[in-house]
Design a protein around this motif. Structure first.
Motif, PDB file in Angstrom:
ATOM      1  N   GLN A 154       0.872  -1.110   0.120  1.00  0.00           N
ATOM      2  CA  GLN A 154       0.067   0.086  -0.040  1.00  0.00           C
ATOM      3  C   GLN A 154       0.966   1.273   0.065  1.00  0.00           C
ATOM      4  OE1 GLN A 154      -2.501  -0.389   3.300  1.00  0.00           O
ATOM      5  NE2 GLN A 154      -3.845  -1.749   2.258  1.00  0.00           N
TER       6      GLN A 154
ATOM      7  N   VAL B  78      -6.575   1.295  -4.391  1.00  0.00           N
ATOM      8  CA  VAL B  78      -5.120   0.328  -4.283  1.00  0.00           C
ATOM      9  C   VAL B  78      -5.390  -0.543  -2.868  1.00  0.00           C
ATOM     10  CG1 VAL B  78      -2.859   0.101  -3.906  1.00  0.00           C
ATOM     11  CG2 VAL B  78      -3.517   1.708  -5.590  1.00  0.00           C
TER      12      VAL B  78
ATOM     13  N   LYS C 221       3.680   3.506  -4.207  1.00  0.00           N
ATOM     14  CA  LYS C 221       2.702   4.504  -5.256  1.00  0.00           C
ATOM     15  C   LYS C 221       2.836   4.058  -6.575  1.00  0.00           C
ATOM     16  CE  LYS C 221       2.556   8.511  -2.299  1.00  0.00           C
ATOM     17  NZ  LYS C 221       2.869   9.837  -2.145  1.00  0.00           N
ATOM     18  N   PRO C 222       1.680   3.723  -7.278  1.00  0.00           N
ATOM     19  CA  PRO C 222       1.815   3.697  -8.812  1.00  0.00           C
ATOM     20  C   PRO C 222       2.093   5.105  -9.493  1.00  0.00           C
ATOM     21  CG  PRO C 222      -0.290   3.669  -8.175  1.00  0.00           C
ATOM     22  CD  PRO C 222       0.360   3.698  -6.906  1.00  0.00           C
TER      23      PRO C 222
ATOM     24  N   ILE D 243      -9.150   3.739 -10.301  1.00  0.00           N
ATOM     25  CA  ILE D 243      -8.281   4.767  -9.926  1.00  0.00           C
ATOM     26  C   ILE D 243      -8.464   5.798 -11.117  1.00  0.00           C
ATOM     27  CG2 ILE D 243      -5.979   5.626 -10.038  1.00  0.00           C
ATOM     28  CD1 ILE D 243      -5.073   2.709  -9.040  1.00  0.00           C
TER      29      ILE D 243
ATOM     30  N   GLN E  25      -0.440   7.650  -9.565  1.00  0.00           N
ATOM     31  CA  GLN E  25      -0.670   8.467  -8.143  1.00  0.00           C
ATOM     32  C   GLN E  25       0.157   9.717  -8.048  1.00  0.00           C
ATOM     33  OE1 GLN E  25      -0.701   6.289  -4.732  1.00  0.00           O
ATOM     34  NE2 GLN E  25      -1.069   8.037  -3.300  1.00  0.00           N
TER      35      GLN E  25
ATOM     36  N   THR F 121      -6.189   7.273  -5.644  1.00  0.00           N
ATOM     37  CA  THR F 121      -5.424   6.222  -6.011  1.00  0.00           C
ATOM     38  C   THR F 121      -5.222   5.417  -4.689  1.00  0.00           C
ATOM     39  OG1 THR F 121      -4.256   7.263  -7.812  1.00  0.00           O
ATOM     40  CG2 THR F 121      -3.001   5.563  -6.905  1.00  0.00           C
TER      41      THR F 121
ATOM     42  N   ILE G 261       0.109  -3.275  -9.967  1.00  0.00           N
ATOM     43  CA  ILE G 261      -1.189  -3.007 -10.525  1.00  0.00           C
ATOM     44  C   ILE G 261      -1.264  -2.343 -11.840  1.00  0.00           C
ATOM     45  CG2 ILE G 261      -3.548  -2.035 -10.290  1.00  0.00           C
ATOM     46  CD1 ILE G 261      -3.446  -2.692  -7.285  1.00  0.00           C
ATOM     47  N   GLU G 262      -0.602  -1.297 -12.112  1.00  0.00           N
ATOM     48  CA  GLU G 262      -0.346  -0.487 -13.129  1.00  0.00           C
ATOM     49  C   GLU G 262       0.622  -1.261 -14.205  1.00  0.00           C
ATOM     50  OE1 GLU G 262       0.203   4.357 -14.765  1.00  0.00           O
ATOM     51  OE2 GLU G 262       0.237   3.625 -12.353  1.00  0.00           O
TER      52      GLU G 262
ATOM     53  N   THR H 204      -9.105  -2.366 -10.720  1.00  0.00           N
ATOM     54  CA  THR H 204      -8.297  -1.708  -9.678  1.00  0.00           C
ATOM     55  C   THR H 204      -7.998  -0.368 -10.640  1.00  0.00           C
ATOM     56  OG1 THR H 204      -7.817  -3.264  -8.389  1.00  0.00           O
ATOM     57  CG2 THR H 204      -6.821  -1.000  -8.170  1.00  0.00           C
TER      58      THR H 204
ATOM     59  N   GLY I 262       0.922  -0.798  -5.538  1.00  0.00           N
ATOM     60  CA  GLY I 262      -0.076  -0.184  -6.547  1.00  0.00           C
ATOM     61  C   GLY I 262       0.926  -0.024  -7.949  1.00  0.00           C
TER      62      GLY I 262
END
Length: 699
Positions: free
Chosen positions: A311, A378, A314-315, A647, A318, A374, A398-399, A643, A395
């Motif tokens: 968590q 996430v 950060k992607p 976002i 974000q 975001t 995920i991206e 997800t 995250g």
């Protein structure tokens, strides 16, 4: 020696919105901290790369921003100091103040009564938003409290001047000041409660760490808590109870529901010497276990930490939102100033109308929505995946999954079951039973899937037992041993000997370099493997088979599954080289067992470890699948897609809201009270959309 790589955990009270979390995050980042995690809902702040002697300096810095660092994780501020209490106090005074607009009671229209009702609300607002605003400006990190404080103070000051000079009703806006503060408090309360729901997956896992246990001590049963268990303790677990710690079964047999870890609802049979995991449910049977891993070494603790760490990563999407939020407050203050200047001096609107437009512009803006867009999505996405036994590291992963162009699979234990059947053993001048005994004994030193399968079929015979003084396993090659008489043994890939037997056998057993047996193995295709490959093709992701197995077996497996690109006879080093070449063609995922494929898993854009949650799998891969089910990969891609979609929806709303609401407030279509209400609920729309992901049906 400075311990700068140790993670520091702080409990920080006073954070009431995402913008507060961003302020602390930015402060820590500016002071060299790494791996920063700030959660305003749980008051958690974590960071690393800071020497221990500098921690007190950072603590003072955080407190200079207007927050309070509390010693002890369990110590929480009382209700009387909570944001909920402040909201209730403000509400009591705001309701009669606001109701004068709908009633003719003379007392409610008296400016001094209105002032008396507004002052307590303003004082509470000043102590909460005002002090925070001043400190944030002093530290050159203006937060949303600046907007709230400037807006409410402008309305209060204007009304106070009107009351002092008895300028009449047109100068009385006490209800505006009080309503702004009260509605923002309401928004903060709802926001904090809503964000708490996005972290429910972790909280549910944490509950499993505090379950009761029965310890056997001097043949007596003693009830203790799971946190009190020590490594080596003997524990009794009865049917219907949760297993309190990681351990090995000493007595009994049972069926264990491991769905809280793997997402697989079918209970698994556990026998003597089998390992069990703390937090799982014993559905049938009674066992005694010896605790092996407790506290921070337990599987459950590592999973919880893995999700929390994820968590905090950060992607890229974000980081864009955070940058905008960081410059948002100065921009809005500037817009508000020009709103007043243009409406009063150029458009020549009345002073009070110009002031109300400027105040509404300040109050309607909402940087928190951008800050929440975001991380809330996430948190929910990671939590939903974790419930299905899928651990995603952050995250950013995920991206990255949304852009995959290729997915590389290992064969053995990944696309195939890993439960090999020995199809044939050809011996050369030695008894079959002796060969089988030697093979079983050598394979007992390996944890590779092939070794496990062979040991299930072959038995070690005592009369043929060999005492080895040295045994080495070389990954990708085989097992090499030396007995007490100096004889050298090996069981390895059939092509590695002096003579290549790989066209006929999979493994060759040698003594002093002479091949005494050839072994032919056959493996089974895993359930759902063919469907997964077709799913990837439909999504435009190219499946690739990359294996250390021989050509005929790899081509046969690829043909059955419909994979066009196949690499065979590749060592771990060669797999790594091929993976680097494939990455040049686009983002690439690697799916393997987390042991032999560890280098490739680490090098891939997205490494996916299939099978048991071994330490090396957790370290090497960005995604750990706790079950061995290939359908989990499809679930992973779908959860990742939804997800990221959530976002994007959140960010679209956050930007669209501010782009539309700020001009409307500037030209007078939104009054300060309506602006405060819409600002408060814009956050809830973003959070609500994220929570929707938790229950959303993913086909």
């Amino acid at each position: 020696m400075k311990e700068s790589n140790v993670q520091t955990e702080l409990n920080v009270s006073g954070m009431h919105c995402a913008n507060c979390a961003i302020s602390i995050h930015k402060y820590l980042e500016n002071n060299g901290a790494k791996d920063i995690y700030v959660d305003f809902a749980s008051d958690e702040v974590k960071f690393s790369e800071i020497p221990l002697e500098q921690i007190p300096v950072l603590v003072k810095g955080i407190e200079s921003l207007g927050y309070k660092v509390i010693e002890g994780k369990d110590k929480k501020p009382s209700f009387w100091k909570s944001i909920e209490f402040k909201f209730l106090c403000c509400l009591i005074f705001t309701i009669p103040l606001w109701s004068h607009m709908f009633t003719d009671l003379p007392i409610l229209h008296d400016p001094y009564i209105q002032l008396a009702l507004c002052v307590p609300v303003y004082i509470i607002g000043f102590s909460y938003f005002g002090i925070s605003a001043f400190r944030s400006i002093w530290n050159k990190m203006p937060n949303m409290d600046v907007l709230i404080f400037v807006g409410s103070t402008a309305a209060f000051s204007y009304s106070l001047i009107g009351t002092y000079y008895n300028l009449g009703h047109d100068y009385q806006f006490y209800e505006t000041c009080a309503t702004i503060i009260t509605l923002v408090f309401l928004g903060n309360v709802l926001e904090k409660r809503a964000v708490t729901k996005t972290t429910s997956a972790i909280k549910e896992l944490v509950k499993y760490q505090d379950i009761p246990a029965i310890k056997i001590e001097d043949d007596q049963e003693v009830e203790i808590l799971a946190r009190e268990i020590k490594s080596g303790d003997i524990l009794k677990v009865n049917s219907g109870n949760q297993i309190p710690a990681d351990g090995d079964i000493l007595e009994g047999q049972a069926w264990v529901d491991e769905s809280m870890l793997t997402g697989e609802s079918v209970p698994i049979e556990k026998l003597k010497y089998d390992a069990v995991i703390g937090g799982t449910l014993l559905t049938e049977g009674n066992i005694r276990i010896m605790a092996t891993k407790v506290g921070s070494k337990s599987v459950l603790y590592q999973i919880i930490q893995l999700i929390k760490d994820a968590q905090s990563k950060k992607p890229p999407i974000q980081k864009f939102g955070d940058k905008v939020a960081a410059y948002f407050v100065p921009i809005v203050v500037t817009i508000s100033f020009f709103t007043f200047f243009i409406t009063y001096f150029i458009a020549q609107l009345p002073l009070q109308q110009s002031l109300m437009n400027a105040i509404a512009t300040l109050v309607v803006s909402c940087p928190c929505a951008m800050g929440l867009a975001t991380p809330t999505a996430v948190m929910v996405g990671l939590g939903r995946a974790a419930k299905k036994g899928i651990l995603i590291k952050g995250g950013s992963t995920i991206e990255e999954m949304s852009d995959l162009k290729q997915m590389v699979f290992d064969k053995t234990g990944t696309l195939t079951t890993g439960d090999f059947n020995i199809k044939a053993i050809q011996t050369f001048g030695i008894e079959q039973s002796q060969v089988e005994s030697i093979i079983a004994q050598l394979e007992s030193y390996s944890s590779h899937p092939i070794a496990k399968s062979i040991r299930k079929q072959l038995k070690e015979i005592k009369s043929y037992r060999i005492i080895f003084k040295e045994v080495n396993e070389i990954k990708g090659k085989g097992i090499f041993a030396t007995d007490t008489n100096g004889n050298n043994y090996s069981i390895c890939n059939a092509k590695l000997g002096e003579k290549d037997y790989s066209n006929r056998y999979d493994l060759a057993l040698t003594i002093n370099g002479v091949v005494i047996a050839g072994i032919v193995l056959e493996d089974q295709i895993k359930p759902y493997a063919k469907e997964l490959i077709q799913y990837l093709k439909d999504k435009g992701i190219r499946p690739i088979l990359l294996s250390g197995d021989r050509q005929s077996k790899c081509e046969r497996t690829a043909q059955k599954l419909g994979i066009a690109d196949v690499y065979w006879d590749k060592s771990p080093e060669e797999k790594l080289e091929i993976l680097f070449k494939l990455k040049k063609n686009g983002p690439t995922a690697m799916v393997g067992d987390g042991i032999n494929d560890a280098p490739a898993l680490a090098a891939a854009d997205v490494g996916i470890s299939l099978g048991d949650s071994t330490h090396i799998a957790i370290q090497s891969a960005k995604v750990v699948l706790l079950s061995n089910d290939l359908k989990s990969i499809e679930k992973l891609l779908k959860i990742g897609h939804h997800t990221l979609l959530t976002i994007k929806q959140n960010l679209f709303w956050a930007f669209a809201y501010n782009i539309v609401a700020i001009p409307l407030a500037a030209v007078g279509f939104l009054g300060p009270m309506l602006a405060a209400l819409s600002m408060a609920f814009s956050d809830l729309i973003v959070i609500g959309n994220s929570i929707r992901l938790r229950f959303k049906k993913i086909k």
